[in-house]
Enzyme design. Structure first.
Site, mmCIF file in Angstrom:
data_model
loop_
_atom_site.group_PDB
_atom_site.id
_atom_site.type_symbol
_atom_site.label_atom_id
_atom_site.label_comp_id
_atom_site.label_asym_id
_atom_site.label_seq_id
_atom_site.Cartn_x
_atom_site.Cartn_y
_atom_site.Cartn_z
ATOM 1 C CD GLU A 260 -4.075 -1.927 2.711
ATOM 2 O OE1 GLU A 260 -4.716 -1.658 2.219
ATOM 3 O OE2 GLU A 260 -3.004 -1.500 3.084
ATOM 4 C CG HIS A 278 -5.833 1.521 4.275
ATOM 5 N ND1 HIS A 278 -5.295 1.454 2.875
ATOM 6 C CD2 HIS A 278 -6.081 2.756 4.158
ATOM 7 C CE1 HIS A 278 -4.972 1.642 1.961
ATOM 8 N NE2 HIS A 278 -5.284 3.695 2.998
HETATM 9 N N1 LIG Z 1 -3.615 5.641 5.473
HETATM 10 C C1 LIG Z 1 -4.473 5.904 5.182
HETATM 11 O O1 LIG Z 1 -5.045 5.947 5.064
HETATM 12 C C2 LIG Z 1 -4.146 7.124 4.158
HETATM 13 C C3 LIG Z 1 -3.090 6.755 3.159
HETATM 14 N N2 LIG Z 1 -2.381 8.133 2.111
HETATM 15 C C4 LIG Z 1 -1.317 7.556 1.464
HETATM 16 O O2 LIG Z 1 -0.333 9.016 2.229
HETATM 17 C C5 LIG Z 1 0.337 9.401 0.858
HETATM 18 C C6 LIG Z 1 0.781 10.549 0.508
HETATM 19 O O3 LIG Z 1 -0.278 11.503 0.755
HETATM 20 P P1 LIG Z 1 0.349 13.459 0.782
HETATM 21 O O4 LIG Z 1 0.616 13.906 1.737
HETATM 22 O O5 LIG Z 1 -1.437 13.904 1.058
HETATM 23 O O6 LIG Z 1 0.666 13.458 -0.560
HETATM 24 P P2 LIG Z 1 1.616 14.428 -1.294
HETATM 25 O O7 LIG Z 1 1.752 14.688 -2.661
HETATM 26 O O8 LIG Z 1 0.969 15.900 -0.764
HETATM 27 O O9 LIG Z 1 2.706 14.592 -0.005
HETATM 28 C C7 LIG Z 1 3.911 13.181 -0.982
HETATM 29 C C8 LIG Z 1 5.186 14.103 -0.814
HETATM 30 O O10 LIG Z 1 5.992 12.489 -1.343
HETATM 31 C C9 LIG Z 1 7.045 13.074 -1.733
HETATM 32 N N3 LIG Z 1 7.277 12.166 -2.521
HETATM 33 C C10 LIG Z 1 7.581 11.883 -4.177
HETATM 34 N N4 LIG Z 1 8.530 10.660 -4.450
HETATM 35 C C11 LIG Z 1 9.100 10.491 -3.176
HETATM 36 C C12 LIG Z 1 10.591 10.033 -2.968
HETATM 37 N N5 LIG Z 1 10.662 9.213 -4.169
HETATM 38 N N6 LIG Z 1 11.056 10.055 -2.228
HETATM 39 C C13 LIG Z 1 10.971 11.079 -1.154
HETATM 40 N N7 LIG Z 1 9.586 11.639 -1.035
HETATM 41 C C14 LIG Z 1 8.740 11.670 -2.222
HETATM 42 C C15 LIG Z 1 6.524 14.495 -2.917
HETATM 43 O O11 LIG Z 1 7.866 15.335 -3.566
HETATM 44 C C16 LIG Z 1 5.565 14.991 -1.879
HETATM 45 O O12 LIG Z 1 5.472 15.924 -1.096
HETATM 46 C C17 LIG Z 1 -0.156 9.728 -0.781
HETATM 47 O O13 LIG Z 1 -0.093 9.249 -1.519
HETATM 48 C C18 LIG Z 1 -1.544 7.944 -0.178
HETATM 49 O O14 LIG Z 1 -0.961 7.012 -0.320
HETATM 50 C C19 LIG Z 1 -2.809 9.269 1.733
HETATM 51 C C20 LIG Z 1 -4.349 9.379 2.973
HETATM 52 C C21 LIG Z 1 -4.921 8.065 3.829
HETATM 53 O O1 LIG Z 2 -10.643 5.176 1.585
HETATM 54 C C1 LIG Z 2 -9.776 5.124 2.712
HETATM 55 O O2 LIG Z 2 -10.138 4.609 3.833
HETATM 56 C C2 LIG Z 2 -8.173 4.671 2.443
HETATM 57 C C3 LIG Z 2 -7.367 6.386 2.560
HETATM 58 C C4 LIG Z 2 -6.589 6.353 1.698
HETATM 59 O O3 LIG Z 2 -5.638 5.225 1.826
HETATM 60 C C5 LIG Z 2 -5.866 7.870 0.635
HETATM 61 O O4 LIG Z 2 -7.162 8.414 0.837
HETATM 62 O O5 LIG Z 2 -5.025 7.123 0.262
#
Ligand SMILES: NC(=O)C1=CN([C@@H]2O[C@H](COP(=O)(O)OP(=O)(O)OC[C@H]3O[C@@H](n4cnc5c(N)ncnc54)[C@H](O)[C@@H]3O)[C@@H](O)[C@H]2O)C=CC1
Ligand SMILES: O=C(O)CCC(=O)C(=O)O
Length: 525
Positions: A260, A278
């Site tokens: 990205e 994103h």
């Molecule tokens: N597209 C976007 O704009 C956004 C993307 N994200 C992404 O979403 C991800 C998840 O966010 P949250 O749910 O808040 O995080 P979180 O930490 O609450 O949940 C992540 C989950 O993944 C699980 N996990 C870790 N390793 C694993 C594995 N090997 N296999 C299966 N599960 C596993 C963990 O146990 C945990 O329950 C973030 O790390 C981030 O990269 C987050 C916010 C915005």
């Molecule tokens: O800041 C953003 O737009 C991306 C958010 C995101 O990927 C995250 O919070 O992990």
């Protein structure tokens, strides 16, 4: 006044918070790496989203940097080991954009199921292709979550509202928690075989990278639809393209890409693929949340020492920071004292917290004690990286808390175990907030810490104090304070001398040659 750089586009709420709190702030977004490297040494803190990469070389030149705040969740754009090694705290805002991102995943699932983007483009083009688009219902379908943390759980909740059956693969999800959320906990292969839709919600780690590989995709139910709102690297994009071409995968909706900004990608142009740039966290509400939160967290840390949502340090509230600060200083000084007296490898460190000290943030105190101890021989050690360094060196760290037993309202004792001996030092904090040394080995004393001190062990016999005083006077080393301690008359005793300025090696050598002296060492705090 601390100075912060906002390096990615954040809601203006963040600037206002910094200014209101008394933090100087520069907003410079879209910097190239070279531009960032040139200016980063001016800042105590950096606030970022996902665009700016805080790499090892950025950390290396950011000499004033104390904190990196991610306005969002994923911190894969920050080199956390490098930050930790440099004593830089890395924080994120773990909940501010979770609902928004979960909603984006649901939106993408709907878009995939009903081919909304293609139908929209076709209708705008005046084609009215009513027979071209035939969707699938979500009702009764199985949704497979890979990762059921904050976002995954919200997606599950919304999907259950749509009457989907939700299964999840998440090794860290307990059976009880899964049951509470109405999720069926399954193994990855089971999920791949059963899910009609798969949605990813894990961080990008060495374990999750390529979790949807060619092999994994081959195990999916034919015609599966895949949604990725987490991180691009979770799916092997070339394998996904092949699976879309073969019909194994009916469609994919992707918010995130291996590289990205994604200006070119093997999946672009494929009509079975729905893409967004994103946008998972891009709602007014989420951006306001994370900007406010990150600005508060960075300001709090820089102004009060409070730590919230750090990935490499325990949390400390502002009120707690105030209370714990003198004790952190004590723990670090006791560690430094023990460290400077230890010249062999350390096998174990046993820390006792008694009375009021036992009610404070133990992790922070232990990190400070370890930092002081290890810094004596490894100057690069700091409070953030100390536990890691101790672990790497095989040092066993144990902590005990107990109620007040002695005369001190609270105290900390650090016992350092080496192959040759065990040495204990203890200290307390008086009402004036100054740390005091109250015990060395088994000898009780009462000494303040000073930048330069001489530690002498000697036989407790008449004549020693006079000779030491004369020697220091003759060699122009000014004594600021002198503390003596002994276990019993005539036993081993300790002299701790505060001096104004560094102690020359020749003076130390001369002290060691004085009658009754067993050892002498210059200490720095
Ligand atoms: N597209 C976007 O704009 C956004 C993307 N994200 C992404 O979403 C991800 C998840 O966010 P949250 O749910 O808040 O995080 P979180 O930490 O609450 O949940 C992540 C989950 O993944 C699980 N996990 C870790 N390793 C694993 C594995 N090997 N296999 C299966 N599960 C596993 C963990 O146990 C945990 O329950 C973030 O790390 C981030 O990269 C987050 C916010 C915005
Ligand atoms: O800041 C953003 O737009 C991306 C958010 C995101 O990927 C995250 O919070 O992990």
């Amino acid at each position: 006044m601390p100075k912060v750089l906002i390096a990615d586009k954040l809601s203006t709420a963040a600037v206002n918070i910094f200014k209101m709190r008394g933090v100087e702030v520069d907003v410079k977004t879209g910097l190239t790496k070279e531009e960032l490297l040139k200016i980063v040494d001016q800042y105590d803190g950096i606030a970022i989203r996902s665009a700016t990469k805080i790499t090892k070389d950025v950390i290396a030149v950011a000499k004033k940097l104390k904190v990196v705040g991610r306005a969002g969740i994923g911190v894969d754009n920050v080199d956390i080991p490098a930050a930790t090694a440099a004593g830089v705290i890395v924080m994120n805002t773990p909940f501010g954009n979770s609902i928004t991102t979960a909603e984006h995943a649901i939106a993408l699932m709907m878009a995939l199921a009903r081919e909304l983007p293609a139908a929209n483009a076709s209708t705008h083009a005046g084609k009215w292709e009513k027979n071209r688009f035939m969707g699938v219902e979500l009702y009764g379908k199985t949704l497979g979550l890979i990762g059921a943390g904050n976002i995954g759980s919200i997606v599950a909740d919304r999907a259950k509202g749509l009457k989907m059956h939700v299964v999840a693969f998440d090794p860290y999800l307990s059976a009880e928690s899964a049951e509470e959320k109405g999720i069926e906990k399954v193994e990855l292969d089971d999920l791949l075989a059963r899910a009609d839709f798969i949605t990813l919600h894990t961080p990008l780690t060495p374990e999750t990278k390529g979790i949807l590989s060619a092999e994994a995709l081959a195990k999916t139910k034919k015609g599966v639809r895949i949604i990725n709102c987490a991180r691009g690297g979770l799916i092997d994009e070339a394998a996904l393209k092949a699976a879309l071409d073969s019909g194994q995968v009916a469609g994919a909706a992707l918010d995130v890409f291996a590289e990205e900004p994604a200006k070119a990608n093997p999946l672009f142009g494929n009509e079975k693929v729905v893409c967004t740039p994103h946008l998972g966290a891009s709602t007014e509400e989420a951006q306001e949340n994370v900007a406010l939160q990150v600005a508060e967290q960075i300001s709090d840390y820089l102004l009060t020492g409070a730590i919230v949502n750090a990935l490499n340090m325990p949390s400390i509230s502002a009120q707690e920071a105030q209370l714990v600060k003198p004790w952190i200083s004590l723990a670090e000084k006791l560690g430094a004292f023990a460290g400077q007296l230890t010249e062999t490898s350390i096998q174990a460190v046993e820390i006792l917290y008694e009375g009021s000290a036992a009610k404070l943030n133990q992790r922070a105190l232990t990190q400070a004690a370890l930092a002081g101890l290890l810094k004596a021989h490894m100057p690069e050690v700091n409070m953030v990286n100390a536990p890691l360094v101790a672990k790497e060196r095989g040092i066993k760290v144990s902590e005990t808390r107990r109620d007040q037993q002695g005369i001190y309202e609270g105290y900390i004792q650090i016992k350092v175990v080496t192959p040759e001996m065990t040495r204990a030092v203890a200290g307390t904090v008086f009402a004036d907030g100054h740390p005091r040394l109250i015990q060395v080995k088994d000898i009780k004393l009462d000494a303040e810490f000073a930048p330069n001190m001489i530690y002498v062990t000697n036989e407790d016999k008449p004549g020693f104090i006079g000779r030491l005083g004369t020697l220091l006077g003759d060699t122009k080393v000014n004594i600021a304070n002198f503390t003596l301690g002994r276990s019993a008359p005539g036993d081993d005793s300790i002299a701790l001398v505060q001096v104004d300025g560094e102690v020359p090696q020749a003076v130390l050598d001369a002290i060691r040659k004085l009658p009754l002296v067993k050892s002498a060492k210059a200490l720095k705090f």
